[in-house]
Scaffold this motif. Sequence first.
Motif, PDB file in Angstrom:
ATOM      1  N   GLN A 377       0.828  -1.211   0.000  1.00 42.33           N
ATOM      2  CA  GLN A 377       0.000   0.000   0.000  1.00 42.33           C
ATOM      3  C   GLN A 377       0.862   1.261   0.000  1.00 42.33           C
ATOM      4  N   ASN A 394      -7.599  11.398   4.152  1.00 45.98           N
ATOM      5  CA  ASN A 394      -6.933  10.244   4.735  1.00 45.98           C
ATOM      6  C   ASN A 394      -5.835   9.722   3.820  1.00 45.98           C
ATOM      7  N   LEU A 397      -1.213   6.053   6.180  1.00 39.51           N
ATOM      8  CA  LEU A 397      -1.436   4.626   6.411  1.00 39.51           C
ATOM      9  C   LEU A 397      -1.140   4.359   7.876  1.00 39.51           C
ATOM     10  N   GLU A 491      -3.651  10.054  10.129  1.00 45.59           N
ATOM     11  CA  GLU A 491      -4.430   9.891   8.899  1.00 45.59           C
ATOM     12  C   GLU A 491      -3.976  10.848   7.806  1.00 45.59           C
ATOM     13  N   ARG A 516      -5.907   1.364   9.683  1.00 37.39           N
ATOM     14  CA  ARG A 516      -6.062   0.565   8.458  1.00 37.39           C
ATOM     15  C   ARG A 516      -5.800  -0.917   8.698  1.00 37.39           C
TER      16      ARG A 516
END
Length: 606
Positions: A377, A394, A397, A491, A516
């Motif tokens: 990610q 946002n 991560l 965030e 997350r």
Amino acid sequence: MTGDWEAANGRFLAASLEWLRERLRHPGEEVPVEAVESAEAIDPPPALTVLAARLGLSRFERDTLLLCAAVELDPSVAGLCAEVHGNPHMAYPTFGLALRVLPDPAWEAVSPQGGLRYWQLIEGVSGQGVVSAPLRATERAVNYLKGLNSLDDRLTPLVTPLAPAELSASQRRVAEEVASQWALAGPVQLTGADEAAKRQVTAYAAEISGLAAYRLQASALPAQPAELGQLARIWQRESALLPLALYLEGDGTDAGRFLDRIGGPAVLAVREGGPGLRSFEVSPPTPAERALAWGEVLGTDQAAIDALSAQFALDLPGIAAVAAVAGADPEKVWQECRIRTRPRVDGLAQRLEPAAGWDDLVLPEQARWLLGEIADQVGQRTTVHETWGFGGRNLGLSVLFTGPSGTGKTMAAEVLADRLALDLYRIDLSTVVSKYIGETEKHLRKLFDAAEGAILFFDEAESLFGKRGEVRDAHDRYATIEVDYLLQRMEAHRGLAILATNMRSTLDTAFLRRLRFVVEFPFPGPAERKIMWQKAFPARAPCEGLDFDRLAQLQTSGAMIRNIALNAAFLAAAAGSSIVQDTVLAAARTEFRKLELPVPERDFRR
């Protein structure tokens, strides 16, 4: 100024001094001014004409300033003043002399609010009486009349010039709005964490407005109202003569009072805006703008361009500086970006050098898979946030590592940092949290502002993230505010932020929903411990007869195994022998006792 203008300004001064000498020789008589008017008809106008227009001086005030400066420009004028006074010891101008020999005399010029005294163009008014006190033009005024236009010496130690730099399109738009606001209503606020970007935007706004921009720190402002007022008056005068734009860095009561006094083109640079001034938020170039700049450096290497533009919030001059050092080699460029963006967090965080790789992790398959997802990610942010339009508030991560002490949470953070080639900073939340209201948020703001793009590893998360029960007092209410602030910054953090805790049960599920990923680090079983024991001894270590199955029966965490292996190696080295089972068991016995754990002797017998 050009040489032609300097020569023309000199001719005007010469004609004006001749006119003045005649006025002193023949007080009360009319003296022809045609020569002065002829010499004044130049473009741009002479310095005295410009000064009088910009500072709103009357004709009498303008001539009085010329009279005071004339003593410095022509020594014979002092003798003429003494003759008019009828006293050889009064070889100097006074307001009384000016009122007597100059045309259109006005008593208003004598007052403290008159242009000459208000703008501090003359010196000498003292206890002798305003009208009879000896006067002299200030050095700044005399130099200006001669065509030398430089900043007042009293401002020089307090300010630094801002040099224009290349801006992105989004930053130029902000600068143009600032310049327009200056023309309409005066000072503005620039908000945001990027101090360099705010300075560059101000410098560009000044450049397109024909102004010279200077930076002044609010902490350098005098606290006494009289001194603050005097400084404001000097700045207003210099702003009119040069002209200037001010970049005032920091906030507070003195900053607000100073801006109220000076008006005009000025910026108040703050982290977060407040009421009273029109605010403009200044951000680094967008990822798309950075991608364009990196494209000029790296050509068609789109993967490297996307990764760099997503990870490092460099401005355009910063990207150019990296390219000048690292060339077009993506690996060298990445490393140079890491060095240039390495934060200064002043004791709030510790940078960890990764000592472990992916193969060193001994975790359940689910935990390893989640760590791989986290790494993926981070690498795909540009595609998802920018190309596919999932960007917004946002951008960060946020993940939680939870499990008993010594089960590999810090090692996993190091592995991610190594895989992603990013800096890792460990923050002990127990040292960041303050009992004083507002101090915790201040520490967190400083940390996140400095560490944009780095991996942040918050240890001891339970010190802040306790379960929220009923709010019983102000302390509970502010603790909730601190937690919300941390989650909000995580965030928005353009990078990876990891919370680590040994006590997941103490965390509020409402907070967990805002993260997350949650990665569990269980206490290792015998199979995992056997692998850890095998990895704990380097290939070059002189090991003999180690029974890894037997060692795996010891109730040890990964951190304990690493400590035991290292201590066993030192025991063997001191004895001049190989690392054998008895040595390892002796080191294990010491480790258990250190941690005040039970030492069942049957587990430590061969």
